[in-house]
Design an enzyme around this catalytic site. Structure first.
Site, PDB file in Angstrom:
ATOM      1  CB  CYS A 121      -0.958   0.000   1.184  1.00  0.00           C
ATOM      2  SG  CYS A 121      -2.152  -1.367   1.138  1.00  0.00           S
ATOM      3  CG  HIS A 247      -3.236   3.455   2.329  1.00  0.00           C
ATOM      4  ND1 HIS A 247      -3.755   3.047   1.126  1.00  0.00           N
ATOM      5  CD2 HIS A 247      -3.284   2.374   3.160  1.00  0.00           C
ATOM      6  CE1 HIS A 247      -4.099   1.768   1.212  1.00  0.00           C
ATOM      7  NE2 HIS A 247      -3.832   1.349   2.437  1.00  0.00           N
ATOM      8  CG  ASN A 277      -6.845  -0.741   1.315  1.00  0.00           C
ATOM      9  OD1 ASN A 277      -6.109  -0.363   0.408  1.00  0.00           O
ATOM     10  ND2 ASN A 277      -6.368  -1.169   2.472  1.00  0.00           N
TER      11      ASN A 277
END
Length: 327
Positions: A121, A247, A277
């Site tokens: 990520c 994020h 996500n």
């Protein structure tokens, strides 16, 4: 003496001059997931802030997603030539070769440097740092940075703790050589890792696994720490920040990071409710959507931070430039 320091000219910097994103057309709601998982819509929304996510079906590859986002970023930047393509992904189409060369070829960029970056990520920030390095070293004047993920392919379909969280998508930016004083100049990219805790986020027996509580604590601490370091490098205090782009792991995590940095909720950019996500693609997708929607405007001081498997984390700053968005 480099061109960037000749005749008193300010040092060269990598400047964002184009942006694009693409999401698969298939939207999967919480209600659809609850029909096959032992959970409820209320539980998913309360725990994650997510109502829906996009899923790439069997006919869409990571290269497909990356190519669509990359094409939009190049169009946004005026379709000018780039000398490199850097692709951040945890889900390459094959172990060998990398996916970036195929994306470059599809975009009509055969012959340019092209390579993948894997930092889960935090991948977009690692790719961004790689691209700024290519420009700073004089190896390229323009670089296309793409982050693309089919993260849903890594999930155990019966795991209610991960399936509701993740979605698929891609985002991209084009960087050009410029000066640090320009809007769009990427500030210092602060990066870090801790391989001793790699088991907190990993793929085991083909499926993604995550130790949620431990990851949450680590993510808040590391994202806030990196964000403060990036802000200091830019000469900013956190109350100078107009937009925090964190994020999009889940809504509670983003809120905790903002609270740790003492950045009010109204200054947070957020899209997790509709896309989930999207791992490495999370930040460029959010930047692209916020630009298109006008919630991110020229002159905004933007603080970007992320955390992912590895463990990895990173942050950077940018004064947002005026960009055209491509449909």
């Amino acid at each position: 003496m480099t061109a960037g320091t000749a005749a008193g000219r300010p040092p060269d910097a990598a400047v964002i001059c184009g942006i694009g994103y693409w999401l698969p057309p298939l939207a999967v709601s919480n209600a659809e997931l609850c029909a096959r998982l032992d959970t409820t819509e209320e539980w998913i929304t309360r725990r994650t802030g997510i109502r829906s996510r996009r899923v790439a079906g069997p006919g869409l590859s990571t290269a497909d997603l990356a190519t669509e986002a990359g094409a939009r970023a190049l169009k946004s930047a005026g379709d000018q030539e780039v000398q490199a393509v850097v692709l951040a992904t945890t889900t390459p189409d094959r172990t060998c070769p990398a996916t970036a060369p195929e994306v470059a070829a599809r975009l009509g960029l055969s012959g340019v440097a092209a390579f993948d970056v894997a930092a889960v990520c935090t991948g977009f920030l690692y790719a961004l740092a790689s691209a700024t390095g290519l420009i700073a070293a004089g190896h390229a004047d323009r670089v296309l940075v793409v982050a693309a993920e089919r993260f849903t392919t890594l999930l155990d379909p019966a795991d209610r703790t991960t399936v509701p969280i993740f979605g698929d998508g891609a985002g991209a930016v084009v960087l050009r050589r410029g000066t640090a004083a320009e809007p769009g100049a990427v500030g210092r990219v602060v990066l870090g890792s801790d391989g001793e805790q790699q088991d907190l986020i990993c793929v085991t027996d083909g499926y993604f696994r995550m130790q949620g509580r431990a990851v949450f604590r680590q993510a808040v601490e590391r994202m806030a720490e990196a964000a403060r370091a990036a802000a200091r490098s830019a000469g900013w205090r956190t109350d100078d920040v107009d937009r925090l782009v964190a994020h999009q792991a889940n809504a509670r995590l983003s809120a905790a990071v903002a609270s740790e940095l003492e950045i009010p909720a109204e200054r947070q950019a957020q899209n997790i409710q509709d896309v989930g996500n999207t791992a490495a693609a999370s930040i460029p997708v959010l930047l692209g959507q916020a630009t298109a929607e006008g919630t991110l405007t020229p002159g905004d001081r933007v603080l970007i931070t992320a955390f992912g498997g590895g463990l990895t984390w990173g942050a950077t700053t940018v004064v947002w430039p005026e960009l055209k968005t491509a449909a």
